[in-house]
Design a protein around this motif. Structure first.
Motif, PDB file in Angstrom:
ATOM      1  N   LYS A  43      32.765  52.940   9.529  1.00  0.00           N
ATOM      2  CA  LYS A  43      33.845  53.528   8.740  1.00  0.00           C
ATOM      3  C   LYS A  43      33.851  55.038   8.934  1.00  0.00           C
ATOM      4  O   LYS A  43      32.803  55.655   9.078  1.00  0.00           O
ATOM      5  CB  LYS A  43      33.657  53.213   7.259  1.00  0.00           C
ATOM      6  N   LEU A  44      35.038  55.611   8.932  1.00  0.00           N
ATOM      7  CA  LEU A  44      35.200  57.043   9.111  1.00  0.00           C
ATOM      8  C   LEU A  44      35.726  57.652   7.816  1.00  0.00           C
ATOM      9  O   LEU A  44      36.728  57.183   7.277  1.00  0.00           O
ATOM     10  CB  LEU A  44      36.186  57.325  10.242  1.00  0.00           C
ATOM     11  N   TYR A  45      35.051  58.681   7.334  1.00  0.00           N
ATOM     12  CA  TYR A  45      35.464  59.355   6.109  1.00  0.00           C
ATOM     13  C   TYR A  45      35.509  60.862   6.331  1.00  0.00           C
ATOM     14  O   TYR A  45      34.839  61.387   7.218  1.00  0.00           O
ATOM     15  CB  TYR A  45      34.507  59.053   4.948  1.00  0.00           C
ATOM     16  N   TYR A  46      36.239  61.521   5.437  1.00  0.00           N
ATOM     17  CA  TYR A  46      36.434  62.965   5.469  1.00  0.00           C
ATOM     18  C   TYR A  46      35.683  63.570   4.283  1.00  0.00           C
ATOM     19  O   TYR A  46      35.820  63.088   3.159  1.00  0.00           O
ATOM     20  CB  TYR A  46      37.939  63.230   5.362  1.00  0.00           C
ATOM     21  N   VAL A  47      34.894  64.610   4.510  1.00  0.00           N
ATOM     22  CA  VAL A  47      34.178  65.292   3.434  1.00  0.00           C
ATOM     23  C   VAL A  47      35.133  66.290   2.783  1.00  0.00           C
ATOM     24  O   VAL A  47      35.527  67.268   3.400  1.00  0.00           O
ATOM     25  CB  VAL A  47      32.908  66.008   3.956  1.00  0.00           C
ATOM     26  N   ALA A  48      35.492  66.022   1.514  1.00  0.00           N
ATOM     27  CA  ALA A  48      36.494  66.827   0.833  1.00  0.00           C
ATOM     28  C   ALA A  48      35.900  67.846  -0.141  1.00  0.00           C
ATOM     29  O   ALA A  48      36.585  68.774  -0.547  1.00  0.00           O
ATOM     30  CB  ALA A  48      37.462  65.918   0.079  1.00  0.00           C
ATOM     31  N   SER A  49      34.626  67.659  -0.522  1.00  0.00           N
ATOM     32  CA  SER A  49      34.036  68.597  -1.485  1.00  0.00           C
ATOM     33  C   SER A  49      32.717  69.143  -0.945  1.00  0.00           C
ATOM     34  O   SER A  49      32.155  68.617   0.007  1.00  0.00           O
ATOM     35  CB  SER A  49      33.805  67.916  -2.835  1.00  0.00           C
ATOM     36  N   GLY A  50      32.222  70.167  -1.606  1.00  0.00           N
ATOM     37  CA  GLY A  50      30.998  70.823  -1.149  1.00  0.00           C
ATOM     38  C   GLY A  50      29.730  70.303  -1.785  1.00  0.00           C
ATOM     39  O   GLY A  50      28.683  70.942  -1.679  1.00  0.00           O
ATOM     40  N   SER A  51      29.772  69.130  -2.416  1.00  0.00           N
ATOM     41  CA  SER A  51      28.587  68.630  -3.119  1.00  0.00           C
ATOM     42  C   SER A  51      27.424  68.303  -2.183  1.00  0.00           C
ATOM     43  O   SER A  51      26.280  68.237  -2.631  1.00  0.00           O
ATOM     44  CB  SER A  51      28.930  67.394  -3.955  1.00  0.00           C
ATOM     45  N   MET A  52      27.685  68.122  -0.912  1.00  0.00           N
ATOM     46  CA  MET A  52      26.605  67.783   0.031  1.00  0.00           C
ATOM     47  C   MET A  52      26.310  68.910   1.025  1.00  0.00           C
ATOM     48  O   MET A  52      25.630  68.697   2.020  1.00  0.00           O
ATOM     49  CB  MET A  52      26.938  66.503   0.794  1.00  0.00           C
ATOM     50  N   THR A  53      26.809  70.123   0.741  1.00  0.00           N
ATOM     51  CA  THR A  53      26.494  71.235   1.637  1.00  0.00           C
ATOM     52  C   THR A  53      25.042  71.640   1.437  1.00  0.00           C
ATOM     53  O   THR A  53      24.516  71.505   0.339  1.00  0.00           O
ATOM     54  CB  THR A  53      27.410  72.457   1.363  1.00  0.00           C
ATOM     55  N   PRO A  54      24.351  72.064   2.425  1.00  0.00           N
ATOM     56  CA  PRO A  54      24.789  72.323   3.794  1.00  0.00           C
ATOM     57  C   PRO A  54      24.686  71.110   4.722  1.00  0.00           C
ATOM     58  O   PRO A  54      25.114  71.178   5.857  1.00  0.00           O
ATOM     59  CB  PRO A  54      23.839  73.424   4.255  1.00  0.00           C
ATOM     60  N   ALA A  55      24.118  69.999   4.236  1.00  0.00           N
ATOM     61  CA  ALA A  55      23.929  68.840   5.115  1.00  0.00           C
ATOM     62  C   ALA A  55      25.249  68.309   5.664  1.00  0.00           C
ATOM     63  O   ALA A  55      25.339  67.959   6.843  1.00  0.00           O
ATOM     64  CB  ALA A  55      23.189  67.725   4.375  1.00  0.00           C
ATOM     65  N   LEU A  56      26.273  68.233   4.810  1.00  0.00           N
ATOM     66  CA  LEU A  56      27.593  67.744   5.210  1.00  0.00           C
ATOM     67  C   LEU A  56      28.638  68.765   4.775  1.00  0.00           C
ATOM     68  O   LEU A  56      29.137  68.720   3.649  1.00  0.00           O
ATOM     69  CB  LEU A  56      27.902  66.382   4.551  1.00  0.00           C
ATOM     70  N   PRO A  57      29.000  69.698   5.651  1.00  0.00           N
ATOM     71  CA  PRO A  57      29.980  70.724   5.275  1.00  0.00           C
ATOM     72  C   PRO A  57      31.359  70.127   5.003  1.00  0.00           C
ATOM     73  O   PRO A  57      31.733  69.093   5.555  1.00  0.00           O
ATOM     74  CB  PRO A  57      30.036  71.636   6.504  1.00  0.00           C
ATOM     75  N   VAL A  58      32.106  70.793   4.131  1.00  0.00           N
ATOM     76  CA  VAL A  58      33.486  70.386   3.851  1.00  0.00           C
ATOM     77  C   VAL A  58      34.251  70.357   5.176  1.00  0.00           C
ATOM     78  O   VAL A  58      34.099  71.231   6.015  1.00  0.00           O
ATOM     79  CB  VAL A  58      34.154  71.368   2.864  1.00  0.00           C
ATOM     80  N   GLY A  59      35.070  69.317   5.345  1.00  0.00           N
ATOM     81  CA  GLY A  59      35.860  69.183   6.571  1.00  0.00           C
ATOM     82  C   GLY A  59      35.173  68.360   7.641  1.00  0.00           C
ATOM     83  O   GLY A  59      35.747  68.115   8.696  1.00  0.00           O
ATOM     84  N   SER A  60      33.961  67.900   7.372  1.00  0.00           N
ATOM     85  CA  SER A  60      33.253  67.081   8.359  1.00  0.00           C
ATOM     86  C   SER A  60      33.818  65.673   8.392  1.00  0.00           C
ATOM     87  O   SER A  60      34.317  65.158   7.389  1.00  0.00           O
ATOM     88  CB  SER A  60      31.762  66.992   8.017  1.00  0.00           C
ATOM     89  N   LEU A  61      33.718  65.059   9.536  1.00  0.00           N
ATOM     90  CA  LEU A  61      33.980  63.634   9.681  1.00  0.00           C
ATOM     91  C   LEU A  61      32.620  62.967   9.553  1.00  0.00           C
ATOM     92  O   LEU A  61      31.679  63.351  10.251  1.00  0.00           O
ATOM     93  CB  LEU A  61      34.583  63.329  11.057  1.00  0.00           C
ATOM     94  N   ILE A  62      32.497  62.005   8.631  1.00  0.00           N
ATOM     95  CA  ILE A  62      31.234  61.282   8.535  1.00  0.00           C
ATOM     96  C   ILE A  62      31.447  59.856   9.010  1.00  0.00           C
ATOM     97  O   ILE A  62      32.487  59.253   8.768  1.00  0.00           O
ATOM     98  CB  ILE A  62      30.620  61.316   7.120  1.00  0.00           C
ATOM     99  N   ILE A  63      30.462  59.360   9.714  1.00  0.00           N
ATOM    100  CA  ILE A  63      30.508  58.008  10.244  1.00  0.00           C
ATOM    101  C   ILE A  63      29.481  57.200   9.460  1.00  0.00           C
ATOM    102  O   ILE A  63      28.298  57.558   9.415  1.00  0.00           O
ATOM    103  CB  ILE A  63      30.227  58.005  11.755  1.00  0.00           C
ATOM    104  N   VAL A  64      29.955  56.119   8.835  1.00  0.00           N
ATOM    105  CA  VAL A  64      29.149  55.328   7.914  1.00  0.00           C
ATOM    106  C   VAL A  64      29.005  53.915   8.457  1.00  0.00           C
ATOM    107  O   VAL A  64      29.993  53.270   8.805  1.00  0.00           O
ATOM    108  CB  VAL A  64      29.823  55.303   6.511  1.00  0.00           C
ATOM    109  N   ARG A  65      27.758  53.458   8.515  1.00  0.00           N
ATOM    110  CA  ARG A  65      27.470  52.093   8.969  1.00  0.00           C
ATOM    111  C   ARG A  65      27.123  51.235   7.758  1.00  0.00           C
ATOM    112  O   ARG A  65      26.314  51.625   6.927  1.00  0.00           O
ATOM    113  CB  ARG A  65      26.295  52.093   9.942  1.00  0.00           C
TER     114      ARG A  65
END
Length: 171
Positions: A43-65
């Motif tokens: 699954k492909l998702y878009y990071v919309a908030s900064g709750s996971m920065t710096p590991a997942l910056p806002v605007g990142s595409l995350i790939i979920v298995r």
């Protein structure tokens, strides 16, 4: 040298075109079905908030298995459905009840999430993130984005067909 440069340029052009067409197909098919975009079971998702920065910056595409309970452990980043149905991606900080629920927290947050995440709400485990590509994916989901992409593809195809003919005519 000119021939080598032209070949490399063509490879880059066709690779870019394939990526755009592929992303467009994924976006259109999942939008028609009312599902989240997916690629080969991921699954492909878009990071919309900064709750996971710096590991997942806002605007990142995350790939979920998708993963089973045995595959989730402390410090894994999981994506899950929240109480209101929103999709959330946070880090597991504690595993409860023989892996039937998980305590999570965003890396940038000072406190744990208020409710444990039930295994049934887990959508999967984050396996990869690509900074800034999520902005592009999110843009493709809009009507304006689809129009722009169609125009870019058309323009690039016309350029690719017309420019070689003009070069041959000049020779």
């Amino acid at each position: 040298m000119k021939k080598c440069t032209r070949i490399i340029g063509n490879i880059i052009f066709y690779t870019f075109m394939l990526i755009i067409v592929f992303e467009l197909i994924i976006t259109l098919t999942t939008k028609v079905r009312g599902e989240e975009p997916s690629l080969l079971g991921y699954k492909l998702y878009y990071v919309a908030s900064g709750s996971m920065t710096p590991a997942l910056p806002v605007g990142s595409l995350i790939i979920v298995r998708e993963t089973d309970a045995a595959g989730i452990k402390n410090s894994d980043i999981i994506t899950f459905k929240g109480v209101s149905g929103t999709v959330i991606t946070h880090r597991v900080v504690e595993v409860f009840n023989d892996k039937k629920s998980f305590k999570t927290r965003g890396d940038a947050n000072n406190t744990n999430d208020p409710m444990p995440v039930a295994l049934g709400n887990v959508l999967g485990k984050v396996v990869l993130h690509i900074p800034y590509v999520g902005y592009l994916m999110n843009f493709f989901k809009t009507r304006y984005g689809l129009i722009v992409i169609a125009a870019v593809i058309t323009y690039m195809m016309i350029l690719n067909l017309v420019l070689p003919k003009q070069k041959l005519e000049k020779s």
